[in-house]
Scaffold this motif. Structure first.
Motif: not given
Length: 222
Positions: A35-38, A40-41, A44
């Motif tokens: 998913e987008p949030y995961a 991005n994490h 990073e």
């Protein structure tokens, strides 16, 4: 110019080359499933961000890619040139060679964009090292190349020394032209990672040398 195949035969199964390709593909499939949030994490945590430098990210970033074309292009180049370098060095030394070239490539880019917060991902630097090793070991091999001339498409055979030198010069001059944009914090291609990886490959292939049975064999394109 886009390489299609080379004429240099390989005498052993390129198991490490295939392993690296599989690893890159699996990591990318994992990325696109997030998913987008995961995602991005994940980026990073494992991409190489010069302004937040971590040694571990130098190596984890080599197995990440920014898109399908990025992945497929890199894996195609690795498949064409990697088998012969693996054949020359042997499986273990080739794995070390690949990782060292990738590390040198990453550090080359970091030194020139140390304040950048743009994540760096991709196997391009390590593969550039493989290409650097190839131009040293097989300068007379011929590369079947796809060439676009205006509206016409043609296949021609180009000596490896010419094609790879041409590729390197494009990376070098593109990198020099991007210095201002890189310092401004803009993203794009990590040109100096390609340059650093290629130069590392030129040097390491000579230091590491060919395995004994390969050095005794007379290759057609040596």
């Amino acid at each position: 110019m886009f390489p299609i195949k080379d004429t240099q035969p390989s005498y052993t199964r390129p198991v490490v080359t295939m392993l690296f390709i599989v690893m890159n593909v699996l990591v990318f499939l994992y990325q696109v499933a997030l998913e987008p949030y995961a995602l991005n994490h994940f980026i990073e945590s494992y991409a190489l961000i010069p302004a937040h430098f971590r040694v571990s990210s130098v190596f984890t970033s080599m197995f990440m890619h920014g898109g399908w074309m990025h992945l497929l292009g890199n894996m195609w180049f690795l498949w064409i040139f990697g088998d012969n370098i693996e054949d020359t060095l042997g499986h273990g030394k080739f794995a070390l060679f690949y990782l060292l070239c990738g590390g040198a490539a990453a550090m080359g880019q970091v030194l020139l964009s140390g304040d950048s917060t743009v994540p760096m991902v991709g196997a391009s630097g390590a593969i550039a090292g493989v290409m650097g090793g190839y131009i040293v070991r097989f300068p007379h091999a011929r590369i079947t190349t796809l060439v676009f001339i205006l509206f016409f498409v043609s296949f021609i055979e180009v000596p490896a020394s010419i094609m790879l030198a041409y590729w390197f010069l494009i990376q070098l001059f593109s990198g020099l032209g991007s210095i201002g944009r890189t310092q401004a914090g803009q993203g794009g291609v990590a040109w100096f990672a390609h340059v650093g990886g290629f130069v590392a490959g030129l040097i390491l292939i000579k230091i590491m040398g060919a395995r004994e049975r390969y050095s005794r064999r007379r290759d057609v394109y040596w």
